[in-house]
Design an enzyme around this catalytic site. Structure first.
Site, mmCIF file in Angstrom:
data_model
loop_
_atom_site.group_PDB
_atom_site.id
_atom_site.type_symbol
_atom_site.label_atom_id
_atom_site.label_comp_id
_atom_site.label_asym_id
_atom_site.label_seq_id
_atom_site.Cartn_x
_atom_site.Cartn_y
_atom_site.Cartn_z
ATOM 1 N N THR A 114 50.079 22.855 -3.915
ATOM 2 C CA THR A 114 48.692 22.697 -3.491
ATOM 3 C C THR A 114 48.542 22.757 -1.978
ATOM 4 O OG1 THR A 114 48.263 21.363 -5.432
ATOM 5 C CG2 THR A 114 46.682 21.190 -3.662
ATOM 6 N N THR A 144 53.258 18.784 -5.720
ATOM 7 C CA THR A 144 53.524 17.363 -5.925
ATOM 8 C C THR A 144 54.078 17.058 -7.324
ATOM 9 O OG1 THR A 144 51.231 16.967 -6.609
ATOM 10 C CG2 THR A 144 51.750 16.681 -4.288
ATOM 11 N N ASP A 145 53.822 17.928 -8.296
ATOM 12 C CA ASP A 145 54.203 17.630 -9.683
ATOM 13 C C ASP A 145 55.677 17.273 -9.830
ATOM 14 O OD1 ASP A 145 51.634 18.161 -10.593
ATOM 15 O OD2 ASP A 145 52.366 19.216 -12.366
ATOM 16 N N LYS A 201 55.833 10.133 -8.486
ATOM 17 C CA LYS A 201 54.401 10.425 -8.547
ATOM 18 C C LYS A 201 53.805 9.529 -9.627
ATOM 19 C CE LYS A 201 51.012 14.158 -9.020
ATOM 20 N NZ LYS A 201 50.766 15.605 -9.045
#
Lengths: 416, 416
Positions: free
Chosen positions: A86, A162-163, A239
């Site tokens: 992202t 970020t996943d 996360k």
């Protein structure tokens, strides 16, 4: 005169007028910080911009559209390795969804604040959304990081979706012994969104990459306000929210520290490895054929049997509580271990420590030969097991590696 | 005169003297609360106890060793269904580990404070550690709960091991429509340990079972002090720590309320279904052959293929971030759905909401036919999918059930 980031402007679009400070944006949206502190995004195509007041330093500053080339001798040299995600994404106007399309250079051009921190050398390694990361890519990325440091980089920034950032952060932690900071950074909201965290995260990441902290770490928003980023150890971060900007949390450990924003002051929260303490070394081998199996009530041992019979070289179980599975699974754990497949027990509680010495089930699991995963996160245990199998083929040696702290992944303590 | 819980006593053991208040204990350890507030456990075999001062109410109170038989007309009637777990466990002196051996009657005898709250009818349903729970047991337990309510119980307490309590709580939530409280309770520390939470948890659970809250809920320690228990909704609670007494947390929802201790005052924190609002109904059918598959970086789609090809009737994927898996998995999701196997996407972030409409990967996953799991916990999604398949065989009907809030498991909101 062209309006630049920081200038006060008026934007007219579709009959509406907005006044505010022009904010960084990497997409075709204009982002304005309004007087009330709220940001809005306005499509460039339909907008006309009037410059109201130059920001003081912009009066002598070069416009952001010029290439950034001047090397400042006194600043450290940071290599930005872009993998996608992202932070490097924009809206695909064909589907309306977000895709990774920006290069590291684009990020730099969009966030002029970065220029005061370091000189940058940018390399695009991948352009993928992070759910498509693979263990073999970790090795390639580790080699790229290693080369940059060997060629004189004073710090590394890896931009990453970020996943699966935590998986990659763990992999780099085990693979690279580093004398300089290696910082993973991403953003939870794409740059075209007014609430995007990408500019601030990038600035904080660069601050850490130029700092004294010679560890693999993740630098992301520390709160839902734009007041600080947290510096997480690469093996102790997870996360913990699908969408919040402060989704990343240190688990079973204090964060290394935080970067105040906009002052960029670093506050330490725990001990860390200092710049130059370690010599550069690369251990990039791993065995990708490992599985993470989560136990749920009633889960049959079929999945365990399938994996141990299908060429998997190592298995991490995400058990319940202190590290349990149903009694039915235990003989199959024993069979796997006897066949030379290490089985590591972790907990789906996420927080806390595995301890298989309290209850009968746990003691039987230990007798079957499972390795207690201590307070290692299940995802990190999987990465570490792949890595351990890359370093040693013998199951006893792998067991020893799993029980030894390599990169801060184990907080030492007795479990009972 | 015999010393009872609450009395001030002196205990001599192995040349040491301890003075303090006698605390509840179900094992061969004497538990004393010392003046400094800390509890210690002393083996009964080696100890001699001297009564120093009777607790005021104990002066007229019957000794705890007497059977509890007197039915108090004004108090509600609560059924305690025991399934095992630490709250009903003691140390096995053969192995040194903790096993489940206590009946509901034993619990009652050990915690005299329960007597002021209700009359109790005790039934031992199982005596297992909760990692050995099975979906078929949920159905049996639901039928037992249903019968007790049908026979006039004003509230139900289910004692349960903490490891899989959340799975059972979710199952009962979907299976039983209830006009009275159904409370699951357990303990994180066995009763022989000075820091045991079992007595206070049981008292708070009974308080809720006698209250106006006609929902399936989990009542457990709310902090590491002994000051309150939290009342969690049965579909929104998760064990978030391997060993802490306040391991249970409401996720993506506020708790229903809390029970102050020792005052037993209930404070509401969110809306709830009141006593008598719903009519008693039982929906105990389910399809146990469902799998929860966690996606990790590099996880091959083999596991998905294995399950969809081995007779599994439903699959829950614990994806990354907003609900993603690697692109390689998507055609196999499509194949499973086309074969009539519902695939539900949840997130390993645990907190937050799945939203497959932001990124390309997510949109492709939706196109493949996956069901967005909203803000449902992965474990609860698995239980709900088993239950939905028990209510309807048609995949479109299952999809509709999964997208409909049944027992507070979905917090409505748009995802983008």
């Amino acid at each position: 005169m062209q309006a630049e980031v920081g200038d006060k402007v008026r934007v007219e679009s579709k009959g509406m007028q907005y006044e505010g400070i022009l904010m960084p944006s990497q997409t075709r949206s204009i982002v304005l910080k309004l007087k009330n502190g709220y940001n809005i995004g306005i499509r460039q195509e339909s907008a006309s911009v009037t410059l109201l007041e130059k920001k003081e330093e912009n009066k002598i500053h070069k416009p952001i559209s010029e290439p950034i080339k001047i090397k400042k001798e006194k600043l450290p040299n940071i290599s930005i390795l872009s993998t996608g995600g992202t932070i490097a994404s924009k809206i695909d106007y064909r589907t309306g969804a977000v895709t990774s399309q920006f290069s590291a250079e684009d990020i730099l051009r969009a966030i002029p604040e970065l220029e005061d921190i370091a000189n940058y050398n940018c390399r695009m390694i991948y352009s993928i959304l992070s759910e498509n990361m693979r263990p073999s890519y970790w090795s390639e990325l580790a080699r790229a990081v290693y080369e940059e440091i060997k060629n004189g980089a004073d710090g590394i920034i890896v931009t990453h979706g970020t996943d699966t950032m935590m998986y990659t952060a763990a992999a780099l932690s085990f693979m690279v012994e580093t004398p300089v900071p290696i910082v993973l950074v991403g953003s939870q909201r794409s740059a075209d969104r007014p609430s995007s965290d990408n500019a601030m995260n990038a600035v904080c990441a660069a601050t850490v990459a130029a700092s004294d902290i010679a560890e693999v770490c993740v630098v992301m928003h520390g709160s839902t306000s734009d007041d600080f980023c947290t510096i997480h150890r690469g093996t102790k971060v997870r996360k913990m929210h699908t969408s919040r900007r402060d989704a990343f949390q240190s688990i079973n450990a204090k964060p290394i520290g935080r970067v105040e924003y906009p002052s960029r002051e670093i506050k330490m929260l725990s001990g860390y490895v200092k710049r130059g303490e370690k010599k550069l070394a690369l251990h990039d081998k791993l065995e990708p054929k490992c599985a993470l199996i989560k136990y749920a009530t009633g889960a049959s041992s079929e999945s365990l049997l399938f994996h141990s019979g299908s060429g998997y070289k190592g298995i991490v179980i995400e058990g319940t509580g202190l590290g349990h599975v149903s009694t039915e699974w235990i003989p199959h754990i024993k069979n796997a271990v006897e066949a030379g497949i290490p089985v590591v027990m972790t907990s789906q509680c996420i927080y806390g420590r595995v301890c298989d010495r309290v209850y009968d089930t746990g003691r039987d699991i230990l007798k079957a030969g499972a390795i207690e995963g201590e307070d290692i996160l299940p995802e990190v245990a999987l990465v570490k097991l792949m890595w351990a199998l890359g370093q040693a083929a013998d199951i006893e040696k792998v067991r020893e590696i799993m029980r030894t702290g390599i990169a801060g992944e184990i907080t030492r303590s007795t479990c009972i």
